[in-house]
Design a protein around this motif. Structure first.
Motif, short mmCIF file in Angstrom:
data_model
loop_
_atom_site.label_atom_id
_atom_site.label_comp_id
_atom_site.label_asym_id
_atom_site.label_seq_id
_atom_site.Cartn_x
_atom_site.Cartn_y
_atom_site.Cartn_z
N MET A 1 9.75 -3.46 -13.21
CA MET A 1 9.34 -4.21 -12.02
C MET A 1 10.51 -4.78 -11.21
O MET A 1 10.42 -4.85 -9.98
N PRO A 2 11.62 -5.17 -11.85
CA PRO A 2 12.75 -5.64 -11.03
C PRO A 2 13.22 -4.60 -10.00
O PRO A 2 13.72 -4.98 -8.93
N LEU A 3 13.05 -3.32 -10.31
CA LEU A 3 13.46 -2.29 -9.34
C LEU A 3 12.58 -2.38 -8.09
O LEU A 3 13.06 -2.27 -6.96
N ALA A 4 11.27 -2.59 -8.31
CA ALA A 4 10.36 -2.74 -7.17
C ALA A 4 10.66 -4.04 -6.42
O ALA A 4 10.61 -4.09 -5.19
N LEU B 1 2.96 -2.06 -6.98
CA LEU B 1 2.77 -2.22 -5.53
C LEU B 1 2.80 -3.69 -5.12
O LEU B 1 3.39 -4.05 -4.11
N TRP B 2 2.18 -4.53 -5.94
CA TRP B 2 2.16 -5.97 -5.64
C TRP B 2 3.58 -6.53 -5.63
O TRP B 2 3.97 -7.28 -4.74
N VAL B 3 4.36 -6.15 -6.66
CA VAL B 3 5.75 -6.63 -6.73
C VAL B 3 6.52 -6.11 -5.53
O VAL B 3 7.30 -6.85 -4.91
N GLY C 1 -2.69 3.75 -15.97
CA GLY C 1 -1.89 4.05 -14.78
C GLY C 1 -2.26 3.21 -13.57
O GLY C 1 -1.40 2.80 -12.79
N GLY C 2 -3.56 2.96 -13.39
CA GLY C 2 -4.01 2.18 -12.24
C GLY C 2 -3.43 0.77 -12.26
O GLY C 2 -2.98 0.26 -11.23
N LEU C 3 -3.43 0.17 -13.43
CA LEU C 3 -2.89 -1.19 -13.57
C LEU C 3 -1.40 -1.21 -13.25
O LEU C 3 -0.92 -2.06 -12.48
N VAL C 4 -0.67 -0.24 -13.82
CA VAL C 4 0.78 -0.18 -13.60
C VAL C 4 1.08 0.01 -12.11
O VAL C 4 1.92 -0.70 -11.53
N ALA C 5 0.35 0.93 -11.49
CA ALA C 5 0.57 1.20 -10.06
C ALA C 5 0.25 -0.04 -9.23
O ALA C 5 0.99 -0.40 -8.29
#
Lengths: 133, 300
Positions: free
Chosen positions: B141-144, B64-66, B56-60
């Motif tokens: 990620m495209p949504l972010a 956030l970066w994107v 979860g930490g990696l995904v979050a």
């Protein structure tokens, strides 16, 4: 991992145990009567459509069956209240040695590596399938 | 305090499983539970939660970066934004789900959700342990990047997951036609979990079935062909490690037999069941053979 996660995980484990106990108590699995030849052939027709196996051998406890078509064997066995089917070279089955009243087959399949078939009292192994070969 | 639809819904998941078991026991609904199958499904669900925390930490962090490099800034308070993410997230889910069935590298993580021969509410909780490591979360990620806040994406993903829980049942036969036309329903999703050749790789929908209708992957449930649940080659026991990892091990074994780069690519990224000699049993192979049989029977 924090304490709340561990508590949630522990509570989930407890909930799982209770749900499994409830499912066992309810006795609502599918009915699985002992296999007969018609049932085995129904399973074969779905799992290996088009395969014509002339002979069918059914395990003594009715939980598994073996069919032979030429050099190929088709095995069916019960898992829970469902069935699993695989094909294997007949030679693999023929050379298996009975042990403790059963045949224990080791299959080269990571999804179903082992199949066990109960033999009847004094039953010969391999079954006489010459007619089907 | 974060709003997590899945955590909030978990007590209701448990209550609904209890209700489904009791309904089968006392009201004789068309539902079956087998204790070991249920244990496996629920334990897979718990393991999936743990795996989710680990990744979860990696995904979050990546999300956030994107988001920091977003094109627009979409307000989380706008109704239109929620409407937009509802459709976009559901379309993303369709793509994820289709990829997870049609390419083996992703199927290896998703297969365990389909490995039960049962179709009940416990099956809904039979979730992957390895879905994080094969990177399908990148599809969101495209949504972010568009500018949807990460919390909004997470909430919408949670809503989709919660929606998909209740459709894993045989207790509900069909819903009114307008609902069946637009939404993913128990009937549509039974087709998705079936291993009948007619039904293989169909109905990938999350919430809306419209995507399957649009992209040609919709198949209705037929009364004359009841779904048979599970995978093409059902598993031979209830060993939870086998359930979680058997397809990954299968890929590894097949790679030892690969003789060319084409073989490697086919075994890893080809459709499940692919073989270099063309003698495999992909869903398309099985469907083609079934059509030929049905055609021969009809002609005969």
């Amino acid at each position: 991992m924090d304490l709340s996660f561990l508590i949630k995980t522990g509570a989930s484990g407890l909930a799982i145990a209770l749900l499994v106990a409830l499912a066992a108590w309810a006795r609502i699995a599918r009915p699985t009567p002992e296999l007969d030849e018609a049932a085995v052939r129904d399973i074969l027709a779905f799992e290996f459509p088009g395969v014509q196996a002339a002979a069918c051998w059914i395990a003594a406890d009715g939980r598994g069956a073996i069919l032979r078509a030429g050099d190929e064997a088709f095995i069916v066995y019960r898992i829970g209240d469902g069935y699993v089917a695989r094909s294997a070279p007949w030679a693999l089955l023929a050379k298996a040695a009975p042990k403790n009243g059963a045949i224990d087959l080791r299959l080269a399949d990571v999804g179903a590596p082992r199949a066990r078939f109960k033999l009847g009292e004094g039953a010969a192994w391999p079954p006489a399938f010459e007619a089907a070969a | 305090m974060t709003f997590d639809p899945v955590t909030l819904a978990t007590p209701f998941f448990i209550l609904l499983v209890i209700a489904e078991i009791l309904a089968a026991k006392f009201a004789k609904t068309r539902t079956h539970y087998e204790a070991r199958d249920t244990a496996t499904s629920l334990a897979m669900g718990l393991g999936s939660t743990v795996a989710g925390v680990l990744i979860g930490g990696l995904v979050a962090g990546v999300t956030l970066w994107v988001y920091q490099h977003r094109v627009f800034t979409i307000p989380m308070t706008a109704v239109w934004a929620w409407l937009a993410i509802f459709f976009l997230e559901d379309l993303t889910y369709y793509g994820f789900h289709r990829l997870s069935h049609e390419r083996r590298f992703w199927w290896a993580a998703h297969v365990n959700h389909h490995s039960s021969q049962h179709y009940n509410l416990s099956t809904a909780l039979r979730q992957t342990w390895t879905g994080g490591i094969n990177g399908t979360w990148l599809l969101w990620m495209p949504l972010a990047f568009l500018g949807f806040p990460p919390a909004m994406i997470a909430i919408e993903k949670g809503i989709s997951l919660v929606y998909q829980f209740w459709i894993h049942t045989e207790a509900i036969k069909r819903l009114p036609a307008p609902v069946e036309a637009v939404f993913n329903t128990p009937s549509h999703h039974r087709v998705h979990h079936a291993r009948n050749p007619r039904y293989l790789d169909r109905n990938y929908a999350g919430i809306l079935i419209i995507w399957d209708r649009m992209f040609g992957t919709f198949e209705p449930e037929l009364d004359e062909e009841p779904p048979r649940y599970g995978i093409v080659k059902n598993l031979g026991d209830f060993n939870i490690v086998r359930v979680a990892f058997h397809e990954w091990i299968g890929i590894g074994r097949d790679l030892t037999k690969a003789r060319s780069a084409r073989d490697v690519l086919g075994y890893v990224f080809g459709p499940p069941g692919w073989r270099p000699d063309g003698e495999g049993t992909t869903s398309e192979d099985l469907r083609r053979a079934w059509r030929e049989r049905v055609g021969a029977e009809t002609d005969g």
